[in-house]
Design a protein around this motif. Sequence first.
Motif, PDB file in Angstrom:
ATOM      1  N   UNK A 328      20.032  11.003  16.871  1.00  0.00           N
ATOM      2  CA  UNK A 328      20.734  10.868  15.583  1.00  0.00           C
ATOM      3  C   UNK A 328      19.784  11.133  14.414  1.00  0.00           C
ATOM      4  N   UNK A 329      20.244  12.007  13.538  1.00  0.00           N
ATOM      5  CA  UNK A 329      19.402  12.442  12.431  1.00  0.00           C
ATOM      6  C   UNK A 329      18.630  13.696  12.754  1.00  0.00           C
ATOM      7  N   UNK A 330      18.806  14.207  13.973  1.00  0.00           N
ATOM      8  CA  UNK A 330      18.069  15.410  14.360  1.00  0.00           C
ATOM      9  C   UNK A 330      18.966  16.406  15.087  1.00  0.00           C
ATOM     10  N   UNK A 332      21.061  17.562  19.251  1.00  0.00           N
ATOM     11  CA  UNK A 332      21.175  17.386  20.698  1.00  0.00           C
ATOM     12  C   UNK A 332      19.792  17.421  21.338  1.00  0.00           C
ATOM     13  N   UNK A 333      19.545  16.491  22.268  1.00  0.00           N
ATOM     14  CA  UNK A 333      18.176  16.329  22.782  1.00  0.00           C
ATOM     15  C   UNK A 333      17.721  17.563  23.569  1.00  0.00           C
ATOM     16  N   UNK A 334      18.550  18.038  24.491  1.00  0.00           N
ATOM     17  CA  UNK A 334      18.157  19.230  25.255  1.00  0.00           C
ATOM     18  C   UNK A 334      18.087  20.445  24.337  1.00  0.00           C
ATOM     19  N   UNK A 335      18.993  20.516  23.360  1.00  0.00           N
ATOM     20  CA  UNK A 335      18.978  21.629  22.407  1.00  0.00           C
ATOM     21  C   UNK A 335      17.663  21.675  21.643  1.00  0.00           C
ATOM     22  N   UNK A 336      17.174  20.512  21.234  1.00  0.00           N
ATOM     23  CA  UNK A 336      15.912  20.476  20.491  1.00  0.00           C
ATOM     24  C   UNK A 336      14.782  21.049  21.322  1.00  0.00           C
ATOM     25  N   UNK A 337      14.795  20.724  22.628  1.00  0.00           N
ATOM     26  CA  UNK A 337      13.755  21.253  23.523  1.00  0.00           C
ATOM     27  C   UNK A 337      13.870  22.775  23.622  1.00  0.00           C
ATOM     28  N   UNK A 338      15.091  23.243  23.797  1.00  0.00           N
ATOM     29  CA  UNK A 338      15.301  24.691  23.962  1.00  0.00           C
ATOM     30  C   UNK A 338      14.952  25.426  22.675  1.00  0.00           C
ATOM     31  N   UNK A 339      15.393  24.886  21.536  1.00  0.00           N
ATOM     32  CA  UNK A 339      15.112  25.550  20.257  1.00  0.00           C
ATOM     33  C   UNK A 339      13.613  25.603  19.979  1.00  0.00           C
ATOM     34  N   UNK A 346      14.230  36.083  18.420  1.00  0.00           N
ATOM     35  CA  UNK A 346      15.381  36.352  17.548  1.00  0.00           C
ATOM     36  C   UNK A 346      16.674  35.769  18.114  1.00  0.00           C
ATOM     37  N   UNK A 347      16.610  35.156  19.294  1.00  0.00           N
ATOM     38  CA  UNK A 347      17.805  34.629  19.964  1.00  0.00           C
ATOM     39  C   UNK A 347      18.363  33.408  19.238  1.00  0.00           C
ATOM     40  N   UNK A 348      19.591  33.464  18.741  1.00  0.00           N
ATOM     41  CA  UNK A 348      20.178  32.261  18.122  1.00  0.00           C
ATOM     42  C   UNK A 348      20.561  31.231  19.187  1.00  0.00           C
ATOM     43  N   UNK A 349      20.244  29.962  18.923  1.00  0.00           N
ATOM     44  CA  UNK A 349      20.548  28.877  19.869  1.00  0.00           C
ATOM     45  C   UNK A 349      21.529  27.908  19.214  1.00  0.00           C
ATOM     46  N   UNK A 350      22.674  27.701  19.835  1.00  0.00           N
ATOM     47  CA  UNK A 350      23.720  26.813  19.334  1.00  0.00           C
ATOM     48  C   UNK A 350      23.771  25.543  20.187  1.00  0.00           C
ATOM     49  N   UNK A 351      24.331  24.490  19.606  1.00  0.00           N
ATOM     50  CA  UNK A 351      24.411  23.189  20.290  1.00  0.00           C
ATOM     51  C   UNK A 351      25.860  22.756  20.430  1.00  0.00           C
ATOM     52  N   UNK A 352      26.227  22.329  21.640  1.00  0.00           N
ATOM     53  CA  UNK A 352      27.509  21.677  21.866  1.00  0.00           C
ATOM     54  C   UNK A 352      27.228  20.251  22.320  1.00  0.00           C
ATOM     55  N   UNK A 353      27.655  19.282  21.557  1.00  0.00           N
ATOM     56  CA  UNK A 353      27.505  17.878  21.941  1.00  0.00           C
ATOM     57  C   UNK A 353      28.820  17.456  22.575  1.00  0.00           C
ATOM     58  N   UNK A 377      31.986  33.153  16.530  1.00  0.00           N
ATOM     59  CA  UNK A 377      32.741  32.094  15.859  1.00  0.00           C
ATOM     60  C   UNK A 377      32.128  30.704  16.043  1.00  0.00           C
ATOM     61  N   UNK A 378      30.976  30.632  16.706  1.00  0.00           N
ATOM     62  CA  UNK A 378      30.423  29.314  17.047  1.00  0.00           C
ATOM     63  C   UNK A 378      29.455  28.835  15.968  1.00  0.00           C
ATOM     64  N   UNK A 379      29.670  27.596  15.501  1.00  0.00           N
ATOM     65  CA  UNK A 379      28.753  27.016  14.533  1.00  0.00           C
ATOM     66  C   UNK A 379      27.416  26.715  15.219  1.00  0.00           C
ATOM     67  N   UNK A 380      26.389  26.386  14.394  1.00  0.00           N
ATOM     68  CA  UNK A 380      25.087  26.042  14.982  1.00  0.00           C
ATOM     69  C   UNK A 380      25.206  24.776  15.830  1.00  0.00           C
ATOM     70  N   UNK A 381      26.050  23.833  15.372  1.00  0.00           N
ATOM     71  CA  UNK A 381      26.268  22.596  16.147  1.00  0.00           C
ATOM     72  C   UNK A 381      27.747  22.247  16.122  1.00  0.00           C
ATOM     73  N   UNK A 382      28.292  22.000  17.290  1.00  0.00           N
ATOM     74  CA  UNK A 382      29.706  21.611  17.389  1.00  0.00           C
ATOM     75  C   UNK A 382      29.821  20.391  18.301  1.00  0.00           C
ATOM     76  N   UNK A 383      30.664  19.454  17.890  1.00  0.00           N
ATOM     77  CA  UNK A 383      30.936  18.272  18.716  1.00  0.00           C
ATOM     78  C   UNK A 383      32.300  18.423  19.374  1.00  0.00           C
ATOM     79  N   UNK A 384      32.362  18.204  20.675  1.00  0.00           N
ATOM     80  CA  UNK A 384      33.636  18.108  21.378  1.00  0.00           C
ATOM     81  C   UNK A 384      33.950  16.616  21.490  1.00  0.00           C
ATOM     82  N   UNK A 385      34.456  16.058  20.401  1.00  0.00           N
ATOM     83  CA  UNK A 385      34.686  14.599  20.350  1.00  0.00           C
ATOM     84  C   UNK A 385      36.068  14.321  19.786  1.00  0.00           C
TER      85      UNK A 385
END
Length: 385
Positions: A328-330, A332-339, A346-353, A377-385
Amino acid sequence: MLIQKGKALALVGNHAVAYAVKQAKPQVLAVFPITPQTTMLEKLSEYIDNGELKAELIKVESEHSAMAAIFGAALTGSRVFTATASQGLLYMTEMIYWVGGQRVPLVAAVATRAIASPWSIWDDHQDFVSKRDAIWVQMMGENVQDAYDITLMSFRISEDPRVMMPVMMGFDGFILTHTMERVEVLPDSVVDEFLPPREFKLVDFDNPLGIGAVATPDNYARYRKKAMEAMERAKMAIKEVMAKFEEITGRKQYGLTECYMCEDADYLVVGMGAWVGDMRVAVSRLRERGKKVGLLKVKVFRPFPREEVREALKSRKGVVVFDRAYSFGSGGVLSLEVKANAYGLTTPVHTIVAGLGGKDVRPRDIEGTLEDLIEGKLEEERWLA
């Protein structure tokens, strides 16, 4: 060595891990039940009662005591094991860091589960990834067979002279702990050869020493640097143990990561744990529709497979990481590692929580996300909640 087919059993995940632990022949177990790990410890208790496992079962009053008990037993030379989940893992956290800091070889299984509050007994990865800085090797199973295999390999990795540190085997609560699958178990004789008895002690009773003394700032930093170096050495040890296991079982172990249909993929989905199976289905369906997508499975979370992940990300048009845990405040944990390991690419990395607190995620959800990625169409971070 010839491939040993073993025998096929129908086992739920908790019983598959218990079966592997029985074959590993630990001398000491410490148990404190917590959902969804409880039936694993009940099965181990049953093995001891009927004489199939000759081990001391310590019934402790808390998870903190469970880790403290096997910490002491491991120092004296015993092979040891415990298991927990969620709040239980949090309760043993102080000892988790003591064991990691002392680099004591032992194995703990974590039936992954959400952390309160609000109270939840269902699966996500918040408990498991919260221990990423505790100097433990951490590996995640995709299915029940994986959980059995990784448990056996964990003991050998933990006791490897190049590693000498605890190993945490994570597998998704209820999704794997309580799901029955066909599991191929090895003959006891093969396990005995793969995992001979532990024969070293960390404490010499003829020359007593103190454990856990105060370290001066210079010494503390030096110990931490040695732990960092050991964690890096662990990568090679893990690969070698997996290769040996693959040799005797014929089951592909791949290594720190696994790629599925990655060779010509323009887009990748990244994940770890049980929903990797759903990702495999989603990727296969999209391939049938001509979409050039692939899957990168993270099998080892610590040490993080930086080189493999960075190599897999190169030259892709887009990557989406599915996270079952959030910092929280940063992000997705695995996403942070990958990014972090995509830095300079140049590869864009998106996060799905998604999947937090057991919220259902299906292959069609993953398919839809990948289609949005392909269509831009995918945002940088999207929540499936």
